[in-house]
Design a protein around this motif. Structure first.
Motif, short mmCIF file in Angstrom:
data_model
loop_
_atom_site.label_atom_id
_atom_site.label_comp_id
_atom_site.label_asym_id
_atom_site.label_seq_id
_atom_site.Cartn_x
_atom_site.Cartn_y
_atom_site.Cartn_z
N VAL A 280 0.84 -1.20 0.00
CA VAL A 280 0.00 0.00 0.00
C VAL A 280 0.88 1.25 0.00
O VAL A 280 0.59 2.23 -0.71
N PHE A 281 1.95 1.24 0.76
CA PHE A 281 2.88 2.37 0.79
C PHE A 281 3.51 2.59 -0.59
O PHE A 281 3.67 3.72 -1.04
N GLN A 282 3.86 1.49 -1.26
CA GLN A 282 4.46 1.58 -2.60
C GLN A 282 3.49 2.22 -3.59
O GLN A 282 3.87 3.10 -4.36
N VAL A 283 2.25 1.80 -3.58
CA VAL A 283 1.25 2.36 -4.49
C VAL A 283 1.02 3.84 -4.16
O VAL A 283 0.95 4.69 -5.07
N GLY A 284 0.95 4.17 -2.89
CA GLY A 284 0.76 5.56 -2.49
C GLY A 284 1.92 6.45 -2.91
O GLY A 284 1.72 7.58 -3.39
N LEU A 285 3.13 5.95 -2.76
CA LEU A 285 4.31 6.73 -3.17
C LEU A 285 4.33 6.93 -4.68
O LEU A 285 4.59 8.04 -5.16
N ARG B 13 3.62 10.53 -9.31
CA ARG B 13 2.94 10.73 -10.59
C ARG B 13 2.14 12.02 -10.59
O ARG B 13 2.22 12.82 -11.52
N ASN B 14 1.35 12.26 -9.54
CA ASN B 14 0.54 13.47 -9.47
C ASN B 14 1.41 14.72 -9.39
O ASN B 14 1.07 15.75 -9.98
N THR B 15 2.52 14.65 -8.68
CA THR B 15 3.43 15.78 -8.59
C THR B 15 4.06 16.07 -9.95
O THR B 15 4.16 17.24 -10.36
N LEU B 16 4.46 15.02 -10.68
CA LEU B 16 5.04 15.22 -12.01
C LEU B 16 4.01 15.80 -12.99
O LEU B 16 4.34 16.65 -13.82
N ILE C 290 10.19 20.28 -10.52
CA ILE C 290 10.37 18.88 -10.15
C ILE C 290 11.53 18.73 -9.18
O ILE C 290 11.44 18.02 -8.18
N SER C 291 12.62 19.43 -9.45
CA SER C 291 13.78 19.36 -8.56
C SER C 291 13.45 19.90 -7.18
O SER C 291 13.91 19.37 -6.17
N ALA C 292 12.64 20.95 -7.12
CA ALA C 292 12.29 21.55 -5.84
C ALA C 292 11.27 20.73 -5.06
O ALA C 292 11.32 20.66 -3.84
N SER C 293 10.36 20.07 -5.76
CA SER C 293 9.28 19.38 -5.06
C SER C 293 9.55 17.90 -4.80
O SER C 293 9.09 17.36 -3.80
N VAL C 294 10.26 17.23 -5.69
CA VAL C 294 10.49 15.79 -5.49
C VAL C 294 11.98 15.51 -5.35
O VAL C 294 12.47 15.32 -4.25
N SER C 295 12.68 15.46 -6.47
CA SER C 295 14.12 15.19 -6.47
C SER C 295 14.66 15.49 -7.86
O SER C 295 13.93 15.43 -8.85
N PRO D 253 11.88 7.86 -13.60
CA PRO D 253 11.83 6.50 -13.07
C PRO D 253 10.69 6.34 -12.08
O PRO D 253 10.32 7.28 -11.37
N LEU D 254 10.10 5.17 -12.07
CA LEU D 254 9.04 4.85 -11.12
C LEU D 254 9.68 4.54 -9.77
O LEU D 254 10.58 3.70 -9.70
N PRO D 255 9.28 5.22 -8.71
CA PRO D 255 9.91 4.96 -7.41
C PRO D 255 9.52 3.59 -6.87
O PRO D 255 8.35 3.24 -6.86
N VAL D 256 10.52 2.83 -6.46
CA VAL D 256 10.29 1.48 -5.96
C VAL D 256 10.93 1.35 -4.58
O VAL D 256 12.08 1.75 -4.39
N ILE D 257 10.18 0.82 -3.63
CA ILE D 257 10.69 0.56 -2.30
C ILE D 257 11.17 -0.88 -2.25
O ILE D 257 10.38 -1.81 -2.32
N GLY D 258 12.45 -1.08 -2.16
CA GLY D 258 13.00 -2.43 -2.08
C GLY D 258 12.80 -3.20 -3.36
O GLY D 258 12.61 -2.64 -4.44
N PRO D 259 12.84 -4.53 -3.30
CA PRO D 259 12.69 -5.34 -4.51
C PRO D 259 11.24 -5.49 -4.95
O PRO D 259 10.99 -6.03 -6.01
N LEU D 260 10.30 -5.03 -4.15
CA LEU D 260 8.88 -5.18 -4.49
C LEU D 260 8.42 -4.04 -5.37
O LEU D 260 8.97 -2.95 -5.34
N GLY D 261 7.41 -4.26 -6.13
CA GLY D 261 6.81 -3.20 -6.92
C GLY D 261 7.13 -3.31 -8.39
O GLY D 261 8.00 -4.07 -8.80
N PRO D 262 6.42 -2.54 -9.19
CA PRO D 262 6.63 -2.58 -10.63
C PRO D 262 7.94 -1.90 -11.02
O PRO D 262 8.42 -1.01 -10.34
N ASP D 263 8.49 -2.34 -12.10
CA ASP D 263 9.72 -1.76 -12.62
C ASP D 263 9.38 -1.04 -13.92
O ASP D 263 8.69 -1.58 -14.77
N GLY D 264 9.85 0.17 -14.07
CA GLY D 264 9.56 0.88 -15.30
C GLY D 264 9.70 2.37 -15.15
O GLY D 264 10.37 2.86 -14.25
#
Length: 133
Positions: free
Chosen positions: A35-40, A45-48, A77-82, A109-120
């Motif tokens: 759930v944290f991964q989907v929320g992040l 995405r919404n910020t971008l 983008i640099s100021a709000s996310v990274s 890049p799609l942010p991924v927490i650890g090895p879980l989550g979609p890659d892309g």
């Protein structure tokens, strides 16, 4: 009559609460991380999308160039996310049904927490009508 001392019988479920806790807490932890991964990912995405739309509005002004919009989107983008999400930002003028539109495209890049989550990669586009037409 002789009275026997009462012995406590151990129930067969004794200790099962510990095993239940161990199994359920593992599942709850995996569910929380998912759930944290989907929320992040949705937050990024919404910020971008917001930064790309603001960059398109900035680049569509009468006194600006489309590349000014891309630079503005990079800055936001640099100021709000990274800064790593602001690496691939482009701006072009496209035709949308007879009207000139500034389109700011962000590929990040799609942010991924650890090895879980979609890659892309995430690809978002912000558009605004060109004021100088």
């Amino acid at each position: 009559m002789r009275v026997r001392p009462h012995r406590e019988r151990r129930r067969p479920e004794c200790g099962s609460a510990v095993a239940d806790f161990a199994m359920v807490s593992g599942l709850v932890a995996v569910l929380f991380i998912a759930v944290f991964q989907v929320g992040l990912a949705l937050h990024i995405r919404n910020t971008l999308i917001s930064c790309a739309a603001e960059g398109a509005r900035f680049g569509a002004r009468a006194d600006a160039q489309p590349e000014d919009g891309a630079a503005r989107a990079r800055q936001l983008i640099s100021a709000s996310v990274s800064e790593r999400f602001a690496g691939n930002v482009t701006a072009t003028v496209v035709d949308a049904g007879g009207a000139q539109v500034v389109a700011v495209t962000v590929v990040a890049p799609l942010p991924v927490i650890g090895p879980l989550g979609p890659d892309g990669r995430l690809r978002v586009v912000g558009r605004a009508f060109l004021e100088s037409q």
